[in-house]
Scaffold this active site. Sequence first.
Site, mmCIF file in Angstrom:
data_model
loop_
_atom_site.group_PDB
_atom_site.id
_atom_site.type_symbol
_atom_site.label_atom_id
_atom_site.label_comp_id
_atom_site.label_asym_id
_atom_site.label_seq_id
_atom_site.Cartn_x
_atom_site.Cartn_y
_atom_site.Cartn_z
ATOM 1 N N HIS A 11 19.449 36.198 -64.901
ATOM 2 C CA HIS A 11 20.045 37.001 -63.791
ATOM 3 C C HIS A 11 19.896 36.881 -62.983
ATOM 4 C CE1 HIS A 11 23.479 38.590 -66.297
ATOM 5 N NE2 HIS A 11 22.925 40.059 -67.142
ATOM 6 N N THR A 53 28.627 36.230 -69.019
ATOM 7 C CA THR A 53 26.678 36.001 -69.457
ATOM 8 C C THR A 53 26.998 36.124 -71.069
ATOM 9 O OG1 THR A 53 25.672 37.502 -67.599
ATOM 10 C CG2 THR A 53 24.138 36.335 -69.723
HETATM 11 P P1 A3P Z 1 35.556 42.638 -68.292
HETATM 12 O O1 A3P Z 1 34.850 43.806 -67.949
HETATM 13 O O2 A3P Z 1 36.465 42.204 -66.923
HETATM 14 O O3 A3P Z 1 36.034 43.281 -69.293
HETATM 15 P P2 A3P Z 1 28.426 39.940 -68.758
HETATM 16 O O4 A3P Z 1 28.367 39.467 -70.058
HETATM 17 O O5 A3P Z 1 27.806 38.858 -67.485
HETATM 18 O O6 A3P Z 1 28.211 40.819 -68.703
HETATM 19 O O7 A3P Z 1 29.983 39.596 -68.053
HETATM 20 C C1 A3P Z 1 30.823 41.282 -69.188
HETATM 21 C C2 A3P Z 1 32.159 40.035 -68.724
HETATM 22 O O8 A3P Z 1 32.712 39.519 -69.635
HETATM 23 C C3 A3P Z 1 32.958 41.880 -69.589
HETATM 24 O O9 A3P Z 1 34.478 41.445 -68.388
HETATM 25 C C4 A3P Z 1 33.359 41.453 -70.766
HETATM 26 O O10 A3P Z 1 33.892 42.105 -71.461
HETATM 27 C C5 A3P Z 1 33.662 40.318 -70.462
HETATM 28 N N1 A3P Z 1 33.257 39.275 -72.018
HETATM 29 C C6 A3P Z 1 32.581 39.241 -72.684
HETATM 30 N N2 A3P Z 1 32.874 38.501 -73.852
HETATM 31 C C7 A3P Z 1 34.028 37.492 -73.799
HETATM 32 C C8 A3P Z 1 34.170 37.005 -74.321
HETATM 33 N N3 A3P Z 1 33.824 36.326 -75.394
HETATM 34 N N4 A3P Z 1 35.449 36.657 -73.470
HETATM 35 C C9 A3P Z 1 36.078 36.242 -72.348
HETATM 36 N N5 A3P Z 1 35.176 37.644 -71.919
HETATM 37 C C10 A3P Z 1 34.133 38.143 -72.462
#
Ligand code: A3P
Length: 331
Positions: free
Chosen positions: A136, A74
């Site tokens: 969500h 997200t």
């Molecule tokens: P991990 O816990 O596997 O590292 P959301 O944004 O839906 O809450 O998802 C969070 C996940 O996306 C986390 O994964 C986070 O580290 C990763 N995430 C956040 N920013 C990101 C980015 N710019 N590029 C890749 N992954 C990212």
Amino acid sequence: MAEEDDNDGCLDLVISELPKASGWRKDGLTLYQNCWFPSNIIPNIISFQKQFKAKDKEEDKDIIIMASFQKSGTTWLKSLLFSILNRSQDYSEHHPLLTTNPQALVPSLEFTVYNPNPQMINNIDNNLSSRAMSTHIPYASLPRSITQCCSKYPRIVYISRNPLDVIVSLWHFANAHPDRSRDWTSVGDFVDMFCSGEINFGPYWDHVLGYWKASLERPEKVLFLKYEDLKEDGVGQAKRVAEFVGVPFSREEESGGVVEQVLEMCSFGKLKDLDVNKHGQLRPNFDNKLFFRKGQVGDWVNHLTPSMADRVNEIIKEKFSGSGLSFRNMS
Ligand code: A3P
């Protein structure tokens, strides 16, 4: 009590009588329209369903709804959408992502926009040209004026992720979350919750399949992305997103490296290291750093046992059967 499936009848809904489950948060979960929502946001969801009226007109052209299951990318997609939609602005001096967490730049419909008491620390800049908002909420529970209208507007961009990485990411997130009901020492608890479907916005498979099917039926309205594809081919996926939301990269932009600049600005390494994301807060007691952990594909192998992965894979195989949807990095 019979569950209301008519959004107009939601006023009469007695939330306290709906089925409940514990989940990992203090507030627990409530089953509403076949989805396990965090109990505290059910009123916001009902407000969103009742009050959001897509007009079925060109006016909705600029509204982009980005949807996801939690922990599917997200934050990443928010930063990309924001950068893509606002790239005509002159940010040479100061790009908003340098000082504002992506979650605040693309506000959540159920946690912020329709929350009577949003508690956001970062103010949303109303002068931005983009009108991207996030959710969500499963496709089936979006306001009918969005899903049942003939118009392709407002458009929806959905990001999905391999369920094994979602489980591991959520487990870490829950353990750092200020509203957790307790410390969750065992990832097995999250595998259990995931497999029972009793998890925030779950079941996961209904969520993903709902948007997947909508994207097949109405490709002009719903764009379906995968975290793993973004990792593998950022340029191709960013171009897909830009085209879908109506602001394709021009040839000049492509040859001038604008796509790569957008990807660099939104990259995990860049965002994670910013002061605002290391030390800032989205709301009191909620650190921005919770949204950035490892940002890798396949980290589940470091946390799940083979039997846990097999259990999830069996369920996913059965639920996704015949849908044409699959994820890499599942074994
Ligand atoms: P991990 O816990 O596997 O590292 P959301 O944004 O839906 O809450 O998802 C969070 C996940 O996306 C986390 O994964 C986070 O580290 C990763 N995430 C956040 N920013 C990101 C980015 N710019 N590029 C890749 N992954 C990212």
